[in-house]
Design a protein around this motif. Sequence first.
Motif, PDB file in Angstrom:
ATOM      1  N   GLU A 165       6.430   7.113   2.280  1.00 25.60           N
ATOM      2  CA  GLU A 165       6.805   5.319   1.933  1.00 25.60           C
ATOM      3  C   GLU A 165       7.055   5.191   0.267  1.00 25.60           C
ATOM      4  O   GLU A 165       7.869   4.899   0.172  1.00 25.60           O
ATOM      5  CB  GLU A 165       6.612   4.724   3.301  1.00 25.60           C
ATOM      6  CG  GLU A 165       7.530   3.295   2.792  1.00 25.60           C
ATOM      7  CD  GLU A 165       9.153   3.737   3.035  1.00 25.60           C
ATOM      8  OE1 GLU A 165       9.863   2.156   3.097  1.00 25.60           O
ATOM      9  OE2 GLU A 165       9.461   4.278   3.849  1.00 25.60           O
ATOM     10  N   ASP A 193      -0.775  -4.872   0.484  1.00 23.78           N
ATOM     11  CA  ASP A 193      -0.084  -4.184  -0.305  1.00 23.78           C
ATOM     12  C   ASP A 193      -0.594  -5.009  -1.499  1.00 23.78           C
ATOM     13  O   ASP A 193      -0.020  -6.809  -2.174  1.00 23.78           O
ATOM     14  CB  ASP A 193       2.002  -4.225  -0.271  1.00 23.78           C
ATOM     15  CG  ASP A 193       1.813  -3.103  -1.795  1.00 23.78           C
ATOM     16  OD1 ASP A 193       0.465  -2.922  -2.266  1.00 23.78           O
ATOM     17  OD2 ASP A 193       2.955  -2.955  -2.262  1.00 23.78           O
ATOM     18  N   ASP A 216       1.006   8.793  11.162  1.00 24.67           N
ATOM     19  CA  ASP A 216       1.429   7.081   9.957  1.00 24.67           C
ATOM     20  C   ASP A 216       0.596   7.369   9.025  1.00 24.67           C
ATOM     21  O   ASP A 216       1.558   6.535   8.235  1.00 24.67           O
ATOM     22  CB  ASP A 216       0.624   6.327  11.529  1.00 24.67           C
ATOM     23  CG  ASP A 216       0.642   6.517  13.144  1.00 24.67           C
ATOM     24  OD1 ASP A 216       1.970   6.977  13.212  1.00 24.67           O
ATOM     25  OD2 ASP A 216       0.153   6.139  13.413  1.00 24.67           O
ATOM     26  N   VAL A 246       1.898  -4.059   6.600  1.00 26.62           N
ATOM     27  CA  VAL A 246      -0.005  -3.957   5.597  1.00 26.62           C
ATOM     28  C   VAL A 246       0.105  -4.897   4.886  1.00 26.62           C
ATOM     29  O   VAL A 246       1.029  -5.770   4.758  1.00 26.62           O
ATOM     30  CB  VAL A 246       0.969  -2.564   5.097  1.00 26.62           C
ATOM     31  CG1 VAL A 246       1.129  -1.294   5.670  1.00 26.62           C
ATOM     32  CG2 VAL A 246       2.128  -3.120   4.363  1.00 26.62           C
ATOM     33  N   PRO A 260      -3.173  -0.897   5.981  1.00 33.48           N
ATOM     34  CA  PRO A 260      -1.911  -0.831   7.061  1.00 33.48           C
ATOM     35  C   PRO A 260      -3.932  -1.362   8.481  1.00 33.48           C
ATOM     36  O   PRO A 260      -4.560  -1.092   8.010  1.00 33.48           O
ATOM     37  CB  PRO A 260      -1.727   1.081   7.000  1.00 33.48           C
ATOM     38  CG  PRO A 260      -2.878   1.342   6.783  1.00 33.48           C
ATOM     39  CD  PRO A 260      -3.232   0.682   5.374  1.00 33.48           C
ATOM     40  N   LEU A 292       3.384   6.563   5.330  1.00 35.56           N
ATOM     41  CA  LEU A 292       2.774   5.368   4.798  1.00 35.56           C
ATOM     42  C   LEU A 292       2.607   6.469   3.162  1.00 35.56           C
ATOM     43  O   LEU A 292       3.572   5.340   2.341  1.00 35.56           O
ATOM     44  CB  LEU A 292       1.432   4.982   5.053  1.00 35.56           C
ATOM     45  CG  LEU A 292       1.003   3.806   4.006  1.00 35.56           C
ATOM     46  CD1 LEU A 292       2.066   2.616   3.730  1.00 35.56           C
ATOM     47  CD2 LEU A 292      -0.240   3.617   3.721  1.00 35.56           C
ATOM     48  N   TYR A 346       5.851  -0.480   7.618  1.00 35.14           N
ATOM     49  CA  TYR A 346       6.792   0.316   7.172  1.00 35.14           C
ATOM     50  C   TYR A 346       6.711   0.893   8.683  1.00 35.14           C
ATOM     51  O   TYR A 346       5.581   0.688   9.494  1.00 35.14           O
ATOM     52  CB  TYR A 346       5.965   1.505   6.158  1.00 35.14           C
ATOM     53  CG  TYR A 346       4.958   2.005   6.594  1.00 35.14           C
ATOM     54  CD1 TYR A 346       4.803   3.230   7.299  1.00 35.14           C
ATOM     55  CD2 TYR A 346       3.737   1.660   6.960  1.00 35.14           C
ATOM     56  CE1 TYR A 346       3.508   3.759   8.038  1.00 35.14           C
ATOM     57  CE2 TYR A 346       2.470   2.324   7.188  1.00 35.14           C
ATOM     58  CZ  TYR A 346       2.267   3.106   8.170  1.00 35.14           C
ATOM     59  OH  TYR A 346       1.488   3.971   8.439  1.00 35.14           O
TER      60      TYR A 346
END
Length: 296
Positions: free
Chosen positions: A86, A15, A79, A13, A54, A83, A4
């Motif tokens: 996003e 996920d 930051d 990142v 991240p 995230l 991102y």
Amino acid sequence: MRYYSHDGLTFDVSDDGPADGELVVLLHGWPQDRTAWDKVTPHLTAAGLRVIAPDLRGYSPGARPGNHLDYEITQMVGDVVALLDEVGTERAHVVGHDWGGALAWAIAAREPDRVDTLTVLSTPSPSAMAQGFRAGDQHKHSWYMAIFALPVVPVLFFRLFAQQILERIGMPRERAAHDARRLKTPGAAEGTFAWYRAALSPTLWWRKRRAKGGPRRSVHRRPIPTAYVWGAKDPAFGEVSTKATVEQLRRRAGDQPGLAITRELQTGHWLMETHPETIAEVVLERIGTQVDESVA
């Protein structure tokens, strides 16, 4: 999700877990990266949670500004908020260790409406750290920060001796080897030490002092269920700082003792690597506690 962007930077990142699960964001510390959570994440995803870890500013290859003034804590808060935006979620369960713990405290203080629950590993709260410096021996534990904030010297030193140093302060050998290899790649060590240079920067200190007269957030906000876990043998934090954090959380909890979970482990600093099951248990316990938001 693998990347991102925010503030012209691109963050790597991990996920994992179901896309529709409640979101947990894991914030690593120095000198680690997102893989420091690898032994914790499976326990969380098995419980149906979506887990995003991240590589923070200075650690992702695409997010390494060259100026240490770009590493002020409010920028890192931005930051993490980016995230969440996003992902498309209003709130997340935030978990942080070491510098990631300091960042987690800052997110809860500056963006409380974006935090469902807070779990901090090792790092005392900012006010408790200040108390440790005033009334305890925190300076004996934090002297290294002044060395880490020097230009060039710590970068060169850790490129040569990172694994030996990390093992000596208790990091398991496999993880120490991983982080030592990464610190030798171009720009990696500079990004990690920029956090320390920013924290001790007179320029940023003066900016904060001048900004104190600006608008402040309302003190009337939802209580954030918080967990704090620390190692009794942690060389980075003194007893006054850790105990002050515990007392602070208990006072905040007031009539809702379930808002504060505290746990002391008879271990050192690297909690995710040495006690992943225990850390996962605390995170899950924290997430499972419901809050009565009618109580201010």
